[in-house]
Scaffold this motif. Sequence first.
Motif, short mmCIF file in Angstrom:
data_model
loop_
_atom_site.label_atom_id
_atom_site.label_comp_id
_atom_site.label_asym_id
_atom_site.label_seq_id
_atom_site.Cartn_x
_atom_site.Cartn_y
_atom_site.Cartn_z
N GLN A 63 6.08 7.26 16.50
CA GLN A 63 7.47 7.48 16.04
C GLN A 63 7.51 8.19 14.69
N ASP A 64 6.46 8.02 13.88
CA ASP A 64 6.44 8.75 12.61
C ASP A 64 5.82 10.12 12.87
N ARG A 101 11.06 12.71 14.56
CA ARG A 101 11.98 11.72 13.97
C ARG A 101 12.66 12.35 12.77
N GLY A 142 1.53 11.44 9.48
CA GLY A 142 2.52 10.41 9.17
C GLY A 142 2.38 9.81 7.79
N GLY A 143 3.40 9.05 7.40
CA GLY A 143 3.47 8.49 6.05
C GLY A 143 2.49 7.36 5.81
N GLY A 144 2.20 6.57 6.84
CA GLY A 144 1.31 5.42 6.65
C GLY A 144 -0.09 5.85 6.28
N CYS A 145 -0.59 6.86 6.99
CA CYS A 145 -1.94 7.31 6.65
C CYS A 145 -1.91 8.17 5.38
N ARG A 368 12.92 -2.29 7.82
CA ARG A 368 11.81 -1.81 7.00
C ARG A 368 12.24 -1.71 5.56
N GLY A 393 10.50 1.90 12.34
CA GLY A 393 11.54 2.93 12.17
C GLY A 393 11.52 3.81 13.42
N PRO A 411 4.96 0.12 15.34
CA PRO A 411 5.13 -0.57 14.06
C PRO A 411 4.85 0.33 12.85
N THR A 412 5.41 -0.04 11.72
CA THR A 412 5.07 0.65 10.47
C THR A 412 4.19 -0.28 9.62
N THR A 413 3.62 0.26 8.55
CA THR A 413 2.70 -0.50 7.69
C THR A 413 3.46 -1.60 6.96
N ARG A 416 3.98 -2.70 2.65
CA ARG A 416 5.03 -2.21 1.73
C ARG A 416 6.09 -3.27 1.48
N LYS A 436 2.17 -3.79 11.32
CA LYS A 436 0.74 -3.48 11.47
C LYS A 436 0.07 -3.45 10.10
O1 LIG Z 1 7.06 5.45 9.20
C1 LIG Z 1 6.54 4.93 10.19
O2 LIG Z 1 7.19 4.67 11.23
C2 LIG Z 1 5.10 4.52 10.23
C3 LIG Z 1 4.24 5.02 9.14
O3 LIG Z 1 3.63 6.20 9.49
C4 LIG Z 1 3.17 4.03 8.87
O4 LIG Z 1 2.02 4.25 9.28
O5 LIG Z 1 3.45 3.04 8.21
#
Ligand SMILES: O=C(O)C[C@H](O)C(=O)O
Length: 528
Positions: A63-64, A101, A142-145, A368, A393, A411-413, A416, A436
Motif C-alpha cells: 500500500q505504500d 497511494r 516506501g517510507g518504512g524502509c 496511524r 494506511g 501494516p505500517t511500522t 513510530r 509490523k
Molecule cells: O506507509 C506505509 O503504509 C508503510 C510504510 O512504508 C512502512 O513500512 O512503515
Amino acid sequence: MQQFLQSVYDLIVETSTNLPADVRRAIRHARTLEDQGTRAALSLSTIAQNIGMAEANVSPICQDTGMPTFIIHCPVGADQITMKRQIREAVAQATKDSKLRTNSVDSLTGENTGDNLGPGTPVIHFEQWERNDIEVKLILKGGGCENKNIQYSLPAEIPGLGKAGRDLDGIRKCVMHSVYQAQGQGCSAGVIGVGIGGDRTTGYELAKHQLFRKLDDVNPNEDLRKLEDYVMENANKLGIGTMGFGGQVTLLGCKVGVMNRLPASFFVSVAYNCWAYRRQGVVLDAVTGEIREWSYERGSEVPMENAALDQAAPVEEAPSPAIAAAVQAEAPARQREIVLQTPISEEQIRELKVGDVVIINGTMHTGRDALHKYLMDHDAPVDLSGAAIYHCGPVMSKDQAGNWQVRAAGPTTSIREEPYQGDIIKKFGIRAVIGKGGMGPKTLAALNEHGGVYLNAIGGAAQYYARCFKKVEGVDFMEFGIPEAMWHLETEGFAAIVTMDSHGNSLHADVEKNSLQKLEQFKEPVFI
Ligand SMILES: O=C(O)C[C@H](O)C(=O)O
Ligand code: SF4
C-alpha cells in the motif's frame, strides 16, 4: 512523443504491481533456504502469494507506493519540459486509478495533496546521453524502509563492532551494522544500496542509485565485489530473518558504489529497501515515445508458486491452518490458533502467548501517526474498548455504486507510535494492536498492565490483507487524508502472529538481543 505519457503510465503501473524477475528469483531462492514450518518460511510464502495477487489484480504490491523517483536519460535536444509535465500527469492519473497511494503530504500542515504532486514530489532527474533513445527508470521506495536508511561518518565507534577506520574494513563494519539496525522494520528480507564517499547529499544519492542495479550483476570493482559477497554471506548470519521473525535470510541483495570525497569527510551511506523492491524501466522511441523494451526482465516471466513449498502452506484456501502448522513445527509445545471476535475481553488476551496465531473477525479500526497524536488529548469518535487497532494506511477508492473499497492494506511500522501507544491503550481500553516490526518497552509495559497484545502482520502483503476487509463500515478524520484517516472495517480471517504478549514477552526484543550478539562475531578485521 505522442505515446510518452501512456508509456510512463504503463511504467508506473508495472512498477507498483508486478515485481521484476530478478527480485522474484531472490525471494524464490530465499524460500528454499528457510526451514519449512518456521515463521520465516511462512512469511515468505505469504509474501510470494501477495506478489502473485498483486500481479493478477493489477494492484499495488504494498500500500505504500513510496516516493516516485524517476531517472531519465535522453538525447541532446529532447524536450525535458514536456516530459516533466507528462510524467506529473501520469503520476496523477495512476494515483486516481489506485495504482499509487496518495503519498504527498505537506510537511507543516500534514495536508495530503491527493494526487502525489507537490513540492518535491515526484522526484525527476534528467541526464543527457549520446544514444538516440530515451530511458525512463522508476523506483517506488516506501517510507518504512526509507526510515531505516543510515549514514555513517568515518572514523566511528560502531555498536557491537568497535572502531571503524577510513578504509575498506571500516566500511564493512558500517554496512554490517546498517543491516542490524534495520532489524525487521524495513520489511526484511531487504536489499541495500551503499554509497561510499561523496558529501552527505550525493552519498545518499549514490546509495539509492545502486538500487537500480540488477540483483545478479557483478561489481566490476574487485574490492567492492569482495565486500558485496562478504556482506551477503555474513549479514545473513545475523538471524534477523524475514520481518524480523528470525531466520536464515535477512538480505536479498547488497550493491556498493564509490565516488570521491573531500579530504575531511568520509561518508558511508546506506539505502535500505524492503523486499517489495519495486523498480523498473522502459526504453522509449525518442520520436513516438513508444515502449521499445523493458529495462528489467518482467515479473510475469517468473511465477511465484513453488509446488514443493506451497504444499506446506496452502494459503489460497485458508491461511490460518497453514500458519498454525508452521508455528507448530517451530514451537510444537506452544502452537495454537485462536480465533477472536472483536470486542475482545481481557481474559481472552491474557491467554495469548508469543508465537500464537490469532485470527481476527469483527470490526477493526485503522489508525496511524495523525490519529495517535490526536487521540492523546481528544476523545475517540467510536467506542474503542476491547478494540483491535490496525497500524495501516490503506489505498482506498470508491466503486461504481459509490461505496469505499479497500484496494491495498498491509501494516505500517508500529514503532513510530511508541510515544503514544501505551497511553492510548490504557485511555481507551484497546486490546489488540496490529502492525509490523514490533514496539518498545513502554508499549510492552502497557500491554502487561492493561491486558493487551501486539500482533505482527506481514509487511508489504497489501493484497493478501485487503481481501480480509469485507466492508467499509465508516470513516472518521478524512481531513487527515486517506492513509491517515480512521477506517472502520468489517474484517474476516485476518491472521497475525503474537509477537508481544501481556506477560512481558517480546519476540522483537529477543531477536534484537540475539542479533547484536551475532553482530559482535564480525568485530575482527577482514579487509586489511
Ligand atoms: O506507509 C506505509 O503504509 C508503510 C510504510 O512504508 C512502512 O513500512 O512503515
Ligand atoms: S510496508 Fe514494508 S514493504 Fe511496504 S513500503 Fe513499507 S517497508 Fe516496504
